[in-house]
Design a protein around this motif. Structure first.
Motif, mmCIF file in Angstrom:
data_model
loop_
_atom_site.group_PDB
_atom_site.id
_atom_site.type_symbol
_atom_site.label_atom_id
_atom_site.label_comp_id
_atom_site.label_asym_id
_atom_site.label_seq_id
_atom_site.Cartn_x
_atom_site.Cartn_y
_atom_site.Cartn_z
ATOM 1 N N GLY A 170 -2.940 7.477 5.373
ATOM 2 C CA GLY A 170 -3.257 6.482 4.535
ATOM 3 C C GLY A 170 -1.749 6.052 4.837
ATOM 4 N N SER A 224 0.879 4.407 -3.576
ATOM 5 C CA SER A 224 0.607 3.712 -1.854
ATOM 6 C C SER A 224 1.448 2.234 -1.775
ATOM 7 C CB SER A 224 -0.570 3.055 -1.188
ATOM 8 O OG SER A 224 -1.316 4.727 -1.020
ATOM 9 N N PRO A 261 -5.354 0.197 5.365
ATOM 10 C CA PRO A 261 -5.896 1.570 4.774
ATOM 11 C C PRO A 261 -7.195 0.989 4.385
ATOM 12 C CG PRO A 261 -3.737 1.556 4.332
ATOM 13 C CD PRO A 261 -3.935 -0.128 4.849
ATOM 14 N N GLU A 262 -6.849 0.149 3.637
ATOM 15 C CA GLU A 262 -8.638 -0.033 2.999
ATOM 16 C C GLU A 262 -9.739 -0.488 3.747
ATOM 17 O OE1 GLU A 262 -7.988 -3.208 0.404
ATOM 18 O OE2 GLU A 262 -6.539 -1.758 -1.246
ATOM 19 N N TRP A 297 -10.710 3.354 6.113
ATOM 20 C CA TRP A 297 -10.929 4.125 5.557
ATOM 21 C C TRP A 297 -12.572 3.734 4.973
ATOM 22 C CZ3 TRP A 297 -6.641 4.681 1.018
ATOM 23 C CH2 TRP A 297 -5.917 5.301 1.905
#
Length: 451
Positions: free
Chosen positions: A175, A374, A442-443, A446
């Protein structure tokens, strides 16, 4: 629990470092002495240190460290950098400051292929400095470009620094790789825009190169570029692409990258047993240094926490009645100042265990604690990259002094990095005010992997 004793650990550590003791030895010594006092010289102190060693030794994520270092060592010797240098400058040479622009692009590709901070600056500097001097580029611009471009290895994934940062901050390494991608590319873009603008206003700082007598036709240029770009792009996909797509863990991706670098060294005819032995020896030395500091730092952090240091720090912050933003800026300032005297790994091990418990309790832009961690880690990486460039210590300048000719003096280096430090501050501000720059990719990945 002795909060007052724990808070004395940092002054003791700073005294040892300023007296010239190695960082790892200083961390070990302070942790041992204060741990023994905290546990009344009893067996639990020994058990604590043994548990830390076992924890670091059994952390599968850290297995990526030697693999990334081996990948970077072999990548330097594969001949890819020289081919990339020639291919990129076929397209940028006619731009204002084209050699410097091409150098930044080369640094981005090399950083994304090696993962080792410092390797980029050394390899690219040896290639680019003689050419830029030959065409009478401003020496400050040369120094600033090499230092700033070389430091991109901190913020362009993959990075050995991030492999250490992830477990310490309890943040997913994959991430973090995704989160730092956009900020790293934005920073490189700011460098390029600055060079283009500066050399358009003052052409003597970075003159356009004259057309070559035997300049290859377009089709030939495209072929040269493809041949030079395909190997490093394949290596980048083997490492970053597989992580981003969820096909591999960071350790698995690092293994593929190391294997790929061996194949490339063979393909380019640079592989010999002496080259491989040198790469292995360098990997062993650098890995031993990193893991020794990591073990010592974890011991220091554990003793500090168990002795009540985190509670004491939180009480101090609460007593100061600082806002969330003030706490954030103080933590980033501490990281920046620490960069003057400590290496990147040591900064992580000293600052992050204190910063993360404080920062994850604060609400920023409605983010949940995992997002805040993060986001803070990406800000932290930008800050330590900035300190990597900032005089008087400036490790980037020390790297440059080791590879630059005598006509590039220290004054050129100090003046040259100043505009790039300002660009780092701009990039930091963008990520602070637009957290999506670090969180959106990253979102999305994922969400993609869940489907």
């Amino acid at each position: 629990m002795n909060v007052g004793l724990a808070l004395w650990m940092f002054p003791a550590l700073m005294v040892m470092i300023f007296f010239g003791f190695p960082v790892a030895f200083s961390l070990f010594s302070v942790a041992f002495v204060f741990g023994a006092i905290a546990f009344n010289f009893s067996l639990p102190a020994v058990n604590l240190f043994a548990q830390v060693i076992d924890s670091v030794a059994s952390n599968s994520i850290l297995a990526a460290v030697p693999l990334f270092i081996l990948m970077g060592s072999l990548f330097e010797r594969s001949g890819i950098a020289e081919r990339l240098f020639e291919a990129i400058h076929l397209w940028t040479r006619r731009l204002p400051g084209g050699l410097a622009v091409g150098t930044v692009i080369l640094c981005v590709v090399f950083a994304a292929s090696s993962g080792v901070v410092g390797a980029t600056e050394s390899v690219v500097g040896l290639l680019a400095i003689p050419v830029m001097l030959r065409y009478a580029y401003n020496k400050g611009l040369i120094a600033g470009t090499i230092c700033a471009g070389g430091s991109l290895g901190t913020i362009i994934p993959p990075s050995v620094v991030v492999v250490v940062l992830g477990p310490v901050a309890d943040v997913d390494v994959g991430g973090l790789f995704m989160g730092m991608l956009f900020p790293g590319l934005i920073l490189a873009a700011l460098y390029i825009v600055y060079i283009l603008v500066r050399c358009s206003i003052w052409p003597e700082d970075g003159p356009r190169l004259p057309p070559e007598e035997n300049e290859p036709p377009l089709a030939r240029k495209l072929w040269i570029t493809a041949v030079a770009l395909v190997p490093p792009l394949a290596l980048i996909f083997a490492v970053l692409g597989t992580i981003i797509l969820g096909w591999a863990t960071p350790t698995e991706a690092a293994a593929m990258g190391a294997f790929g670098s061996i194949i490339l060294t063979l393909v380019y005819g640079r592989f010999t047993f002496s080259v491989f032995r040198e790469a292995l020896v360098r990997t062993l030395l650098v890995t031993a240094m990193i893991l020794t500091i990591l073990v010592a730092g974890n011991m220091f952090a554990n003793v500090f926490t168990i002795s009540g240091g985190l509670i004491g720090t939180q009480r101090l912050v609460e007593a100061a009645e600082l806002s969330g933003w003030a706490t954030l800026f103080i933590l980033l300032l501490l990281a920046f100042v620490a960069g003057f005297v400590l290496d990147l790994i040591s900064i992580i091990l000293i600052i992050i265990p204190i910063a993360i418990p404080l920062i994850e309790k604060i609400e920023f832009y409605g983010m949940d604690p995992s997002q805040v961690k993060s986001w803070f880690c990406v800000l932290f990486l930008i800050v330590i990259q900035t300190s990597y460039l900032t005089p008087p210590m400036a490790p980037a300048i020390f790297y440059l002094r080791g590879i630059s000719p005598p006509e590039i003096r220290l004054s050129h280096m100090y003046k040259g990095v100043a505009p790039f430090i300002a660009l780092e501050v701009i990039a930091l501000g963008l990520v602070i005010f637009f957290p999506a720059l670090a969180l959106w990719l990253p979102e999305q990945m994922w969400a993609f992997s869940r489907h």
